[in-house]
Design an enzyme around this catalytic site. Sequence first.
Site, PDB file in Angstrom:
ATOM      1  CE  LYS A 261      -3.726  -2.091   2.759  1.00  0.00           C
ATOM      2  NZ  LYS A 261      -4.863  -1.897   1.846  1.00  0.00           N
ATOM      3  NE  ARG A 335     -10.934  -9.882  -2.109  1.00  0.00           N
ATOM      4  CZ  ARG A 335     -11.278  -8.918  -2.946  1.00  0.00           C
ATOM      5  NH1 ARG A 335     -11.612  -9.212  -4.187  1.00  0.00           N
ATOM      6  NH2 ARG A 335     -11.284  -7.661  -2.558  1.00  0.00           N
TER       7      ARG A 335
END
Length: 496
Positions: A261, A335
């Site tokens: 990020k 996920r």
Amino acid sequence: MDFELKTFGLADACRQKCDALVAVVTENGRAGTDPVSKIVQAARKSGDFEPKAGKLLQAWGVEGVAAKRVVIAGAADGSPRRVQSAVQAAIGALRSKGVKRIVVCLPEDADEAAVRVATTAVAEASYVYVATKSKAEGRELERVTIAAAKGSKAAFEQGRGMALGVEFAREMGNLPPNVATPTRLGEEAKKLARQHGFKCEVLGPKEVERLGMGSFMAVARGSEEPLRFIVLQYRGASDSQAPVVLVGKGITFDSGGISIKPGPEMDEMKFDMCGAASVLGTFRALGELKPKLNVAGIIPACENLPDGRALKPGDVITSMSGQTIEVLNTDAEGRLILCDALTYAERFKPAAVVDIATLTGACVIALGGVRSGMYATDDALAQSLLAAGDAALDLCWRMPLDDEYAEGLKTNFADVANIAGRPAGSVTAAKFLQRFAGKAPWAHLDIAGTAWKGGASKGATGRPVGLLVQYLLSRQGTAATTGKTAARKGTRKAAA
């Protein structure tokens, strides 16, 4: 903080010895003859005060009032939302003033919902994080009396239980990532289990490997912190009642992994375990409220960091379900740990499964910080969650699950890819999870926009504990019974 409920009106509240009296008044409230009512009447007549939501009028040393301070808080039409705004504004005005005991007097026509939200509003507005500060200052409030002419013990206890659960979730979410590690989450779960009689298993890397959770393990590979797979069970009903299973994303720090990020605001990625915190907070509330139903909580917890052993874009991994996954972006890791947890949840033969995750920035773009995104395969479950969110003032919004959204998850190299591009990113993430959700009614709550706030108010919100607790309470007496609950095949003793 201690809470108590008293059944009396404003006249009696004026005689209570305390540091501050908060009088919640409405637009159509009946005028009384007590000292505070007289102030309200005079102020309204002069145009100095209107009981609009959140509007305050403060006074000191009012003759005939035992409290040192008086805060009159407008609640407009007296709806739960307006009462919440009034109480939060009043408590905010009293913070950092040495106030230790408060009486909050509700309007004489306040209903059960107002009693409940007033209790949670006090807790929310008075919360101060001190865990890692050298001086634990700011938590002055010690005792709160909720006064209502039509006091409802049940509604009050619900509000108190929710408040404790939300506070627990906020505290866990606010802890720094070097403190709130996967190991710490496991320890907190065990502590809750000891205090409230839950069953708890905390599995480590070896146990998780034996379960075949290849997707979860792949995310954890880049960190030196060992993963933990936490299973909590609350049993308030017979074994014949199928449980609701709550699954919380527990990424205790998310750097993005190899798909790292940007640096700005990366510190906020400690909040990526707020789904896990909400499950723990819900169990904290269950321990207080003891509803007659069965609930299981599942938390896959690990860090997502870059390392020589870390997951790479292009890797193909095998989930516990046997489905293979091509990893196109390692920053779509939530996920990947949830899919194995959802497969594990099937062994409980659940009545319903709800997963909670700070899953996508796309949901923040879609809904902001007002409502959590909610996806569901079952209309009745979706309606129950919407109604619970409305009642708890912890709102969600149903999002689509059309099959066409899954087209972007197709890949030449595995059964499914872990991302599908930028369009409808929250929806495609939900479609990925749906592949692993099993046969029971399933819902996914994307809380990326609601789990924490940034800027000057930076910190965890504790959402959606209120929604989850309200939903579970609504199931009492209506839960399905489908054979024995909670098969525990493949689990082992708690990890050290």
